[in-house]
Design an enzyme around this catalytic site. Structure first.
Site, mmCIF file in Angstrom:
data_model
loop_
_atom_site.group_PDB
_atom_site.id
_atom_site.type_symbol
_atom_site.label_atom_id
_atom_site.label_comp_id
_atom_site.label_asym_id
_atom_site.label_seq_id
_atom_site.Cartn_x
_atom_site.Cartn_y
_atom_site.Cartn_z
ATOM 1 N N ASN A 88 0.798 -1.223 0.000
ATOM 2 C CA ASN A 88 0.000 0.000 0.000
ATOM 3 C C ASN A 88 0.835 1.279 0.000
ATOM 4 O O ASN A 88 0.358 2.327 -0.437
ATOM 5 C CB ASN A 88 -0.916 -0.003 1.228
ATOM 6 N N SER A 138 -3.054 -0.065 -6.438
ATOM 7 C CA SER A 138 -2.747 0.774 -7.595
ATOM 8 C C SER A 138 -3.560 2.054 -7.485
ATOM 9 O O SER A 138 -3.604 2.693 -6.436
ATOM 10 C CB SER A 138 -3.036 0.012 -8.888
ATOM 11 N N TYR A 152 3.379 9.974 -11.203
ATOM 12 C CA TYR A 152 2.612 9.053 -10.349
ATOM 13 C C TYR A 152 1.961 7.958 -11.183
ATOM 14 O O TYR A 152 2.043 6.765 -10.849
ATOM 15 C CB TYR A 152 1.560 9.851 -9.584
ATOM 16 N N VAL A 185 -10.473 8.884 -2.436
ATOM 17 C CA VAL A 185 -10.649 8.372 -1.075
ATOM 18 C C VAL A 185 -10.170 9.463 -0.129
ATOM 19 O O VAL A 185 -9.109 10.074 -0.338
ATOM 20 C CB VAL A 185 -9.852 7.076 -0.850
ATOM 21 N N THR A 187 -8.249 10.728 2.401
ATOM 22 C CA THR A 187 -7.071 10.424 3.219
ATOM 23 C C THR A 187 -6.157 11.647 3.249
ATOM 24 O O THR A 187 -6.375 12.626 2.545
ATOM 25 C CB THR A 187 -6.270 9.231 2.642
#
Length: 308
Positions: A88, A138, A152, A185, A187
């Site tokens: 991760n 991924s 990235y 997401v 985060t």
């Protein structure tokens, strides 16, 4: 003799200090795994430590750290098998190809690709013995490389390729290989990515700033906007846990509504996808910028081309 309520297997999660990694470690612990949660600092270790979660200091680009982890697995006091490796850990910066220094490219590949390969190589013997599973995190960026996502996305495209090859190599040996492709997401990773981009942009030449300044602003604004409405890290972690525990997992799982768009990518001509991505970015340019005016004029008839 152990009972069914006792923890039977190990799971390893890298990049478990915050976000999806931390949420995944806790979710797997709730599902009765003993999780070795890779973190880089003692303060992060103290934050993640809990029932079923054992923090380990782990920089996946550090060979000594990887060897220590392998020794921890091999010398597990209860002789527990390794069920899953969740790769991760990642770093991100949305920066134009021209501006991203080559040493920064190398660092990003070291973390986002080579570190995962090193972890996988080190733990495959244990995973083969246990017929365990490799879960590679991924991204939507592993399928679509938007403007400023080149570095990235390059690492994630590469991780997708490695995952496909590894899956085919491991199938006869009983080891599953699964790719997780998150969209937006909620985060801390986005905040770090924007801060990194801002730092790199501040070092651009005036000519580069004229070329890319409004674009970087627009990309960061779009990313922040989509993340606010994205899934929680806990929701994403449940998808990862499903990939770990399903008896017949898919080869890929997508997370979030943006991720679902990637199913359409292969069906579109490149120029059509270019126009869709440009139209979606248009509202995020600074008002009055030349780029905003060009984007608006160039896409007035294409408002129906929106990825959401």
């Amino acid at each position: 003799m152990t009972t069914s309520s006792e923890i039977q297997e190990l799971a390893i999660v890298t990049g478990a200090s915050t976000g999806m990694g931390a949420a995944t470690a806790r979710e797997l612990a709730r599902r009765k795994f003993h999780v070795l949660a890779g973190v880089r600092r003692d303060q992060d270790a103290n934050a993640i430590r809990g029932p079923g979660v054992e923090p380990v200091i782990l920089d996946i680009t550090n060979a000594d750290h990887i060897r220590s982890l392998v020794h921890r697995v091999q010398s597990d006091p209860q002789g527990r098998a390794v069920r899953a490796l969740v790769n991760n850990a990642a770093v991100q910066a949305n920066v134009p190809v021209e501006v991203f220094a080559i040493n920064e490219w190398r660092r990003m590949f070291e973390v986002n690709l080579f570190g995962h390969v090193a972890m996988t190589q080190a733990l495959l013997p244990a995973l083969i013995r246990s017929r365990g599973r490799v879960i590679n995190i991924s991204s939507v960026g592993g399928k679509v490389a938007m403007a400023t996502y080149g570095p990235y996305a390059a690492t994630k495209f590469a991780l997708e390729a490695v995952s496909d090859s590894l899956r085919r190599e491991m199938a006869p040996l009983g080891v599953g290989v699964v790719v997780i492709e998150p969209g937006a997401v909620r985060t801390e990773m986005l905040d770090r990515a924007i801060a990194t981009a801002d730092k790199l942009v501040s070092a651009m030449t005036p000519e580069q700033n004229q070329r890319y300044g409004p674009l970087v602003h627009a990309v960061n604004s779009q990313a922040a906007s989509s993340t606010k409405s994205g899934l929680s890290a806990d929701a994403a972690a449940r998808v990862v846990a499903k990939a770990v525990t399903a008896s017949k997992p898919r080869t890929r799982y997508t997370i979030g509504r943006e991720a679902a768009v990637i199913r359409l990518v292969g069906l579109m001509p490149d120029r059509t996808l270019d126009r869709i991505l440009s139209a979606a970015l248009r509202p995020h340019y600074p008002k009055g910028s030349k780029d905003h005016s060009i984007a608006t004029a160039g896409h007035q008839v294409r408002d129906h081309h929106h990825p959401e």
